[in-house]
Design a protein around this motif. Sequence first.
Motif, PDB file in Angstrom:
ATOM      1  N   ARG A  59      52.653  28.945  17.286  1.00  0.00           N
ATOM      2  CA  ARG A  59      53.604  29.867  17.822  1.00  0.00           C
ATOM      3  C   ARG A  59      55.144  29.709  17.017  1.00  0.00           C
ATOM      4  NH1 ARG A  59      55.171  32.452  22.599  1.00  0.00           N
ATOM      5  NH2 ARG A  59      53.070  33.124  22.356  1.00  0.00           N
ATOM      6  N   VAL A  60      55.526  31.067  16.610  1.00  0.00           N
ATOM      7  CA  VAL A  60      56.886  31.062  15.953  1.00  0.00           C
ATOM      8  C   VAL A  60      57.767  31.750  17.230  1.00  0.00           C
ATOM      9  CG1 VAL A  60      58.185  31.915  13.952  1.00  0.00           C
ATOM     10  CG2 VAL A  60      56.024  31.083  13.716  1.00  0.00           C
ATOM     11  N   ILE A  61      59.060  31.312  17.206  1.00  0.00           N
ATOM     12  CA  ILE A  61      59.896  31.806  18.166  1.00  0.00           C
ATOM     13  C   ILE A  61      61.117  32.106  17.220  1.00  0.00           C
ATOM     14  CG2 ILE A  61      61.487  31.627  20.292  1.00  0.00           C
ATOM     15  CD1 ILE A  61      59.390  29.485  21.307  1.00  0.00           C
ATOM     16  N   VAL A  62      61.531  33.307  16.890  1.00  0.00           N
ATOM     17  CA  VAL A  62      62.712  33.788  16.522  1.00  0.00           C
ATOM     18  C   VAL A  62      63.837  34.181  17.575  1.00  0.00           C
ATOM     19  CG1 VAL A  62      63.673  35.649  14.977  1.00  0.00           C
ATOM     20  CG2 VAL A  62      61.328  34.887  14.685  1.00  0.00           C
ATOM     21  N   ALA A  63      64.873  33.174  17.462  1.00  0.00           N
ATOM     22  CA  ALA A  63      65.863  33.313  18.440  1.00  0.00           C
ATOM     23  C   ALA A  63      67.029  33.778  17.826  1.00  0.00           C
ATOM     24  CB  ALA A  63      66.124  31.761  18.684  1.00  0.00           C
ATOM     25  N   GLU A  64      67.430  35.187  18.501  1.00  0.00           N
ATOM     26  CA  GLU A  64      68.646  35.689  17.953  1.00  0.00           C
ATOM     27  C   GLU A  64      69.710  35.087  18.455  1.00  0.00           C
ATOM     28  OE1 GLU A  64      68.433  38.334  15.965  1.00  0.00           O
ATOM     29  OE2 GLU A  64      66.259  38.389  15.956  1.00  0.00           O
ATOM     30  N   THR A  65      70.468  34.432  17.601  1.00  0.00           N
ATOM     31  CA  THR A  65      71.921  34.143  17.792  1.00  0.00           C
ATOM     32  C   THR A  65      73.018  34.243  17.414  1.00  0.00           C
ATOM     33  OG1 THR A  65      71.337  32.250  16.288  1.00  0.00           O
ATOM     34  CG2 THR A  65      70.403  31.757  18.271  1.00  0.00           C
ATOM     35  N   VAL A  66      74.022  33.793  17.698  1.00  0.00           N
ATOM     36  CA  VAL A  66      75.536  34.079  16.761  1.00  0.00           C
ATOM     37  C   VAL A  66      76.126  32.856  16.435  1.00  0.00           C
ATOM     38  CG1 VAL A  66      77.979  34.998  17.559  1.00  0.00           C
ATOM     39  CG2 VAL A  66      75.893  35.999  18.529  1.00  0.00           C
ATOM     40  N   LYS A  67      76.308  32.833  15.058  1.00  0.00           N
ATOM     41  CA  LYS A  67      76.831  31.497  14.472  1.00  0.00           C
ATOM     42  C   LYS A  67      78.318  31.291  15.174  1.00  0.00           C
ATOM     43  CE  LYS A  67      77.529  29.786   9.844  1.00  0.00           C
ATOM     44  NZ  LYS A  67      75.998  29.410   9.530  1.00  0.00           N
ATOM     45  N   GLY A  68      78.383  30.124  15.557  1.00  0.00           N
ATOM     46  CA  GLY A  68      79.820  29.708  16.283  1.00  0.00           C
ATOM     47  C   GLY A  68      79.766  30.165  17.747  1.00  0.00           C
ATOM     48  N   LYS A  69      78.710  30.340  18.230  1.00  0.00           N
ATOM     49  CA  LYS A  69      78.502  30.564  19.724  1.00  0.00           C
ATOM     50  C   LYS A  69      79.358  29.739  20.596  1.00  0.00           C
ATOM     51  CE  LYS A  69      77.214  33.090  23.378  1.00  0.00           C
ATOM     52  NZ  LYS A  69      77.834  34.412  23.519  1.00  0.00           N
ATOM     53  N   GLY A  70      80.210  30.183  21.246  1.00  0.00           N
ATOM     54  CA  GLY A  70      80.819  29.432  22.330  1.00  0.00           C
ATOM     55  C   GLY A  70      82.297  29.162  22.031  1.00  0.00           C
ATOM     56  N   ALA A  71      82.708  29.423  20.860  1.00  0.00           N
ATOM     57  CA  ALA A  71      84.125  29.633  20.374  1.00  0.00           C
ATOM     58  C   ALA A  71      84.758  30.833  19.722  1.00  0.00           C
ATOM     59  CB  ALA A  71      84.399  28.428  19.413  1.00  0.00           C
ATOM     60  N   SER A  72      85.124  31.512  20.551  1.00  0.00           N
ATOM     61  CA  SER A  72      85.428  32.911  20.370  1.00  0.00           C
ATOM     62  C   SER A  72      86.004  33.103  18.896  1.00  0.00           C
ATOM     63  CB  SER A  72      86.556  33.555  21.376  1.00  0.00           C
ATOM     64  OG  SER A  72      87.766  32.887  21.378  1.00  0.00           O
ATOM     65  N   PHE A  73      86.828  32.399  18.298  1.00  0.00           N
ATOM     66  CA  PHE A  73      87.541  32.607  17.078  1.00  0.00           C
ATOM     67  C   PHE A  73      86.331  32.145  15.935  1.00  0.00           C
ATOM     68  CE2 PHE A  73      88.653  28.358  18.476  1.00  0.00           C
ATOM     69  CZ  PHE A  73      88.049  27.491  17.302  1.00  0.00           C
ATOM     70  N   MET A  74      85.454  31.595  16.369  1.00  0.00           N
ATOM     71  CA  MET A  74      84.319  31.309  15.231  1.00  0.00           C
ATOM     72  C   MET A  74      83.158  32.155  15.312  1.00  0.00           C
ATOM     73  SD  MET A  74      83.501  27.080  15.684  1.00  0.00           S
ATOM     74  CE  MET A  74      84.599  26.120  15.862  1.00  0.00           C
ATOM     75  N   GLU A  75      83.051  33.037  16.302  1.00  0.00           N
ATOM     76  CA  GLU A  75      81.698  33.714  16.517  1.00  0.00           C
ATOM     77  C   GLU A  75      81.451  34.716  15.479  1.00  0.00           C
ATOM     78  OE1 GLU A  75      81.519  34.913  20.612  1.00  0.00           O
ATOM     79  OE2 GLU A  75      81.045  33.037  21.148  1.00  0.00           O
ATOM     80  N   GLY A  76      80.309  34.521  14.791  1.00  0.00           N
ATOM     81  CA  GLY A  76      80.067  35.634  13.635  1.00  0.00           C
ATOM     82  C   GLY A  76      80.929  35.428  12.311  1.00  0.00           C
ATOM     83  N   ARG A  77      81.586  34.365  12.231  1.00  0.00           N
ATOM     84  CA  ARG A  77      82.442  34.283  10.988  1.00  0.00           C
ATOM     85  C   ARG A  77      81.804  33.283  10.029  1.00  0.00           C
ATOM     86  NH1 ARG A  77      87.263  36.713  11.750  1.00  0.00           N
ATOM     87  NH2 ARG A  77      88.102  35.472   9.841  1.00  0.00           N
ATOM     88  N   LEU A  78      81.592  33.415   8.841  1.00  0.00           N
ATOM     89  CA  LEU A  78      80.868  32.911   7.779  1.00  0.00           C
ATOM     90  C   LEU A  78      81.528  31.626   7.686  1.00  0.00           C
ATOM     91  CD1 LEU A  78      78.641  32.591   5.704  1.00  0.00           C
ATOM     92  CD2 LEU A  78      79.974  33.968   4.162  1.00  0.00           C
ATOM     93  N   GLU A  79      82.811  31.673   7.535  1.00  0.00           N
ATOM     94  CA  GLU A  79      83.653  30.345   6.995  1.00  0.00           C
ATOM     95  C   GLU A  79      83.444  29.141   7.897  1.00  0.00           C
ATOM     96  OE1 GLU A  79      86.710  32.971   9.401  1.00  0.00           O
ATOM     97  OE2 GLU A  79      85.013  33.296   8.090  1.00  0.00           O
ATOM     98  N   TRP A  80      82.751  29.444   9.328  1.00  0.00           N
ATOM     99  CA  TRP A  80      82.513  28.235  10.050  1.00  0.00           C
ATOM    100  C   TRP A  80      81.353  27.456   9.489  1.00  0.00           C
ATOM    101  CZ3 TRP A  80      86.423  25.919  12.254  1.00  0.00           C
ATOM    102  CH2 TRP A  80      87.625  26.570  12.669  1.00  0.00           C
ATOM    103  N   HIS A  81      80.853  27.802   8.424  1.00  0.00           N
ATOM    104  CA  HIS A  81      79.683  27.082   7.772  1.00  0.00           C
ATOM    105  C   HIS A  81      80.268  25.838   7.187  1.00  0.00           C
ATOM    106  CE1 HIS A  81      75.628  26.723   6.455  1.00  0.00           C
ATOM    107  NE2 HIS A  81      76.194  26.359   5.129  1.00  0.00           N
ATOM    108  N   PHE A  82      81.544  26.009   6.901  1.00  0.00           N
ATOM    109  CA  PHE A  82      82.248  24.984   6.011  1.00  0.00           C
ATOM    110  C   PHE A  82      83.490  24.332   6.637  1.00  0.00           C
ATOM    111  CE2 PHE A  82      80.544  28.636   3.244  1.00  0.00           C
ATOM    112  CZ  PHE A  82      79.767  27.903   2.332  1.00  0.00           C
ATOM    113  N   LYS A  83      83.994  25.063   7.529  1.00  0.00           N
ATOM    114  CA  LYS A  83      85.343  24.458   8.069  1.00  0.00           C
ATOM    115  C   LYS A  83      84.992  23.658   9.522  1.00  0.00           C
ATOM    116  CE  LYS A  83      88.744  27.328   8.881  1.00  0.00           C
ATOM    117  NZ  LYS A  83      89.663  28.406   9.293  1.00  0.00           N
ATOM    118  N   SER A  84      85.841  22.693   9.632  1.00  0.00           N
ATOM    119  CA  SER A  84      86.193  21.898  10.803  1.00  0.00           C
ATOM    120  C   SER A  84      87.281  22.275  11.621  1.00  0.00           C
ATOM    121  CB  SER A  84      86.325  20.404  10.470  1.00  0.00           C
ATOM    122  OG  SER A  84      87.385  20.187   9.666  1.00  0.00           O
ATOM    123  N   PRO A  85      87.433  22.075  12.953  1.00  0.00           N
ATOM    124  CA  PRO A  85      88.449  22.657  13.896  1.00  0.00           C
ATOM    125  C   PRO A  85      89.427  21.613  13.674  1.00  0.00           C
ATOM    126  CG  PRO A  85      86.589  21.896  15.274  1.00  0.00           C
ATOM    127  CD  PRO A  85      86.069  21.873  13.773  1.00  0.00           C
TER     128      PRO A  85
END
Length: 276
Positions: free
Chosen positions: A236-262
């Motif tokens: 089985r493969v489960i492709v889970a549709e998610t949002v990067k940074g989910k749970g912190a509004s200022f992070m959501e869907g923003r690429l830079e939070w691959h690299f940054k720390s709060p």
Amino acid sequence: MDDRIDSVEFARQARIEVAKVLNRTRDSHIGGGYSSMDILSVLYTRVLDINKDNLDDPNRDVFILSKGHIAASYYTVLALAGIIPVEDLDKHIVDGTNYAGHTRKYKTAGVAGVEMSAGSLGHGANVGAGMAYAKRIQKLSGRVFVLMGDGECNEGSVWEAAMFAAKFRLSNLVLIVDHNRLQAYGCDKEVLDMGDLVAKFNSFGCDAIGIDGHDHDEIFMALTNATSLRHPARPRVIVAETVKGKGASFMEGRLEWHFKSPDDEQLEMIIKEQSI
């Protein structure tokens, strides 16, 4: 594993603790950790037969974190699940400890509960397929779950693993893709467009489905039914549709939070948002 534990509350607490760890250490990858957190929370509160006392039991479930750069998030989950001491979170990326920025395998130089040393991507699906096959030929019980990123699916080794798992009918293997659509250097379509991942995994002989990767009930149903629905002889493969940074509004869907720390102010924002 305990159905009485509230996975939503677990995820809320985990997001706060991860933010504290990364604020203190200035380590990165919080965006991918947050996109995966609901999946991890459901796994460790409602699905996996893994605890601090059965890590050497060959019949236990196995969880492999292939996207090992979200180590801080994973250590936090292991701590809240009671597999490692909560105080060990203070050891994250401290010289001389096992809590590295990428996960290290338990019993070699690693952390209890970690099944695979990670760093280079594309390996977890193969290790998981091998472990599932080993369970099969040794007549061992327990399932193997692998969590990987969507950018990781650019690696050809992922598709070799899918073909291997399909050939040997590894119905005890579940691959989970955190499909947040962002990787280190851009969105998936810009870097290397993989198209419809559900259709692609199905074309390789797997039984793939898509889910909302932040809906805990949907995650739970997909994971618990993973070895019994529709095609029980297929991985089985489960492709889970998610949002990067989910749970912190200022992070959501923003690429830079691959690299940054709060920073301190952003940490307080996270704590406030998670406390609502």
